[in-house]
Design a protein around this motif. Structure first.
Motif, PDB file in Angstrom:
ATOM      1  N   UNK A 129     -50.534  28.376 -65.427  1.00 56.35           N
ATOM      2  CA  UNK A 129     -49.683  28.045 -65.108  1.00 56.35           C
ATOM      3  C   UNK A 129     -49.280  26.070 -64.557  1.00 56.35           C
ATOM      4  N   UNK A 130     -49.983  26.111 -63.465  1.00 58.18           N
ATOM      5  CA  UNK A 130     -50.178  24.729 -62.797  1.00 58.18           C
ATOM      6  C   UNK A 130     -50.480  24.286 -63.925  1.00 58.18           C
ATOM      7  N   UNK A 131     -51.582  23.767 -64.768  1.00 58.50           N
ATOM      8  CA  UNK A 131     -52.202  23.081 -65.583  1.00 58.50           C
ATOM      9  C   UNK A 131     -50.366  23.009 -66.419  1.00 58.50           C
ATOM     10  N   UNK A 132     -49.555  23.472 -66.997  1.00 57.70           N
ATOM     11  CA  UNK A 132     -48.724  23.538 -67.117  1.00 57.70           C
ATOM     12  C   UNK A 132     -47.861  22.179 -66.500  1.00 57.70           C
ATOM     13  N   UNK A 133     -46.950  22.700 -65.765  1.00 56.54           N
ATOM     14  CA  UNK A 133     -46.947  21.719 -64.041  1.00 56.54           C
ATOM     15  C   UNK A 133     -47.488  20.865 -64.024  1.00 56.54           C
ATOM     16  N   UNK A 134     -48.330  20.019 -64.030  1.00 60.71           N
ATOM     17  CA  UNK A 134     -48.926  19.013 -63.915  1.00 60.71           C
ATOM     18  C   UNK A 134     -48.920  18.636 -65.502  1.00 60.71           C
ATOM     19  N   UNK A 135     -48.768  18.608 -66.890  1.00 62.02           N
ATOM     20  CA  UNK A 135     -48.576  18.544 -67.655  1.00 62.02           C
ATOM     21  C   UNK A 135     -47.552  18.489 -67.716  1.00 62.02           C
ATOM     22  N   UNK A 136     -46.231  18.645 -66.825  1.00 58.98           N
ATOM     23  CA  UNK A 136     -44.716  18.872 -67.294  1.00 58.98           C
ATOM     24  C   UNK A 136     -44.127  19.566 -67.789  1.00 58.98           C
ATOM     25  N   UNK A 137     -44.970  20.486 -68.681  1.00 58.41           N
ATOM     26  CA  UNK A 137     -44.291  21.433 -69.706  1.00 58.41           C
ATOM     27  C   UNK A 137     -43.694  22.498 -68.693  1.00 58.41           C
ATOM     28  N   UNK A 138     -43.684  22.182 -67.933  1.00 52.57           N
ATOM     29  CA  UNK A 138     -43.448  24.599 -67.511  1.00 52.57           C
ATOM     30  C   UNK A 138     -41.839  24.695 -67.117  1.00 52.57           C
ATOM     31  N   UNK A 139     -41.429  25.783 -68.291  1.00 53.00           N
ATOM     32  CA  UNK A 139     -40.136  26.144 -69.106  1.00 53.00           C
ATOM     33  C   UNK A 139     -39.422  26.444 -67.712  1.00 53.00           C
ATOM     34  N   UNK A 140     -38.000  26.832 -67.560  1.00 59.49           N
ATOM     35  CA  UNK A 140     -37.403  28.120 -66.650  1.00 59.49           C
ATOM     36  C   UNK A 140     -37.988  29.433 -66.667  1.00 59.49           C
ATOM     37  N   UNK A 141     -38.008  29.858 -67.993  1.00 57.43           N
ATOM     38  CA  UNK A 141     -39.184  31.084 -67.263  1.00 57.43           C
ATOM     39  C   UNK A 141     -40.145  31.095 -67.015  1.00 57.43           C
ATOM     40  N   UNK A 142     -41.098  30.215 -67.628  1.00 59.36           N
ATOM     41  CA  UNK A 142     -42.436  29.881 -66.931  1.00 59.36           C
ATOM     42  C   UNK A 142     -42.127  29.472 -65.107  1.00 59.36           C
ATOM     43  N   UNK A 143     -41.311  29.232 -65.044  1.00 66.90           N
ATOM     44  CA  UNK A 143     -41.619  29.199 -62.656  1.00 66.90           C
ATOM     45  C   UNK A 143     -40.078  30.339 -62.726  1.00 66.90           C
ATOM     46  N   UNK A 144     -40.297  31.341 -63.432  1.00 63.84           N
ATOM     47  CA  UNK A 144     -39.927  32.713 -63.003  1.00 63.84           C
ATOM     48  C   UNK A 144     -41.459  33.333 -63.030  1.00 63.84           C
ATOM     49  N   UNK A 145     -41.755  33.159 -64.410  1.00 67.16           N
ATOM     50  CA  UNK A 145     -43.435  34.143 -64.318  1.00 67.16           C
ATOM     51  C   UNK A 145     -44.616  33.408 -63.200  1.00 67.16           C
ATOM     52  N   UNK A 146     -43.802  31.914 -62.732  1.00 63.99           N
ATOM     53  CA  UNK A 146     -45.386  31.791 -62.605  1.00 63.99           C
ATOM     54  C   UNK A 146     -45.192  32.571 -60.631  1.00 63.99           C
TER      55      UNK A 146
END
Length: 311
Positions: free
Chosen positions: A178-195
């Motif tokens: 999830x941190x890699x997605x966050x850095x790349x700017x690809x986090x979705x709302x569902x990802x954020x909830x799961x993170x």
């Protein structure tokens, strides 16, 4: 005509927001926008500060509601959280100095000479920082699972290690993804909830209650940009309250979960300020108000009664 339409639009936006949570929602205009706050009940004022940095105050609403039976609970949307987004949102607007100034502005706007301050996590650290810099505006402090109050870099490392050791390889790999997605700017709302839900596992005692506890704190949306900006500023100024705490005289109460990975910060506070009165909540991590509500509110009520009877 455009100005009138814009004013009407803002009015209906604010009017709509008054029904999201809180008995009353209002705002204070300042140079970079508006600072919002919610009021519950009447009586002696209690300023409630949420954690993060950068987490919306909504997750602290239950505490405000509980206090509203006997107090005027004021739930503050700190700058960079909730609706209180400054323009621009950068290092010139998000820093510890501006956070202090906002609290002075809030008290002055509401014509409050001094108030009880209650803060959770980062909100506890901010309350303490404000108190040692503006002691005449504080009646007493209630600090819930406070964050670091000195040697920020070292203590933050300890905090991270304490959390990491509570995860298994699966959780650590998941969080890294999830941190890699966050850095790349690809986090979705569902990802954020799961993170956030995965991260919560290290901060609570009973893992089987993760969904129940997350439902309580999910309303406290995290603004990652605000968090990064404030942490950078705390590093820049080498945030350390140990010197000023030596001269602080107002009563300080600390409520902390025994199993909180940040519990060492509460011990540090007690060492720096021996007069601090501690209330430990067993079988609780970082959110005692939701993990052990009966014991948490018993402690909170005892604090309030102690102070009431001391005057």
């Amino acid at each position: 005509m455009k100005y009138i339409h814009k004013t009407v639009a803002i009015f209906f936006l604010v009017l709509a927001n008054t029904f999201t949570f809180g008995q009353k929602l209002d705002s204070i205009k300042y140079a970079n926008g508006y600072l919002f706050y919610h009021e519950y009940g009447k009586g002696e004022p209690v300023i409630i500060l949420s954690g993060g940095p950068g987490i919306s105050c909504e997750y602290m609403e239950d505490v405000a509601i509980k206090l509203s039976g006997n107090y005027r609970a004021i739930l503050f949307e700190q700058r960079g959280t909730g609706r209180s987004i400054p323009i621009p949102l950068d290092s010139t607007t998000i820093n510890l100095k501006s956070a202090h100034e906002d609290l002075v502005l809030l008290l002055n706007y509401l014509q409050i000479k001094e108030a009880i301050f209650l803060g959770h996590s980062w909100g506890a650290g901010l309350a303490l920082s404000f108190a040692v810099n503006f002691p005449d505006r504080i009646k007493f402090l209630i600090l819930i699972d406070t964050g670091p109050v000195r040697d920020l870099t070292e203590l933050r490392e300890t905090m991270v290690l304490n959390r990491n050791v509570r995860y298994g390889k699966f959780e650590n790999d998941k969080l890294d993804s999830f941190r890699s997605k966050m850095k790349a700017g690809t986090m979705t709302e569902a990802d954020n909830t799961e993170y956030r839900k995965t991260g919560l596992l290290a901060n609570i005692y009973d893992k089987e209650n993760v969904d129940k506890i997350y439902s309580k704190i999910a309303g406290g949306e995290l603004n990652y940009q605000t968090q990064k900006l404030m942490v950078n500023d705390l590093d820049r100024i080498r945030f350390d309250l140990s010197g000023k705490l030596l001269f602080f005289k107002s009563p300080v109460y600390a409520i902390c979960g025994r199993q909180d990975p940040l519990a060492f910060d509460t011990y540090e506070l007690k060492i720096l300020l021996p007069a601090t009165q501690l209330f430990w909540i067993q079988k609780s991590g970082h959110f005692p108000m939701y993990e052990q509500p009966d014991n948490f509110y018993k402690a909170l009520n005892e604090i309030m009664e102690t102070e009431k009877n001391s005057h």
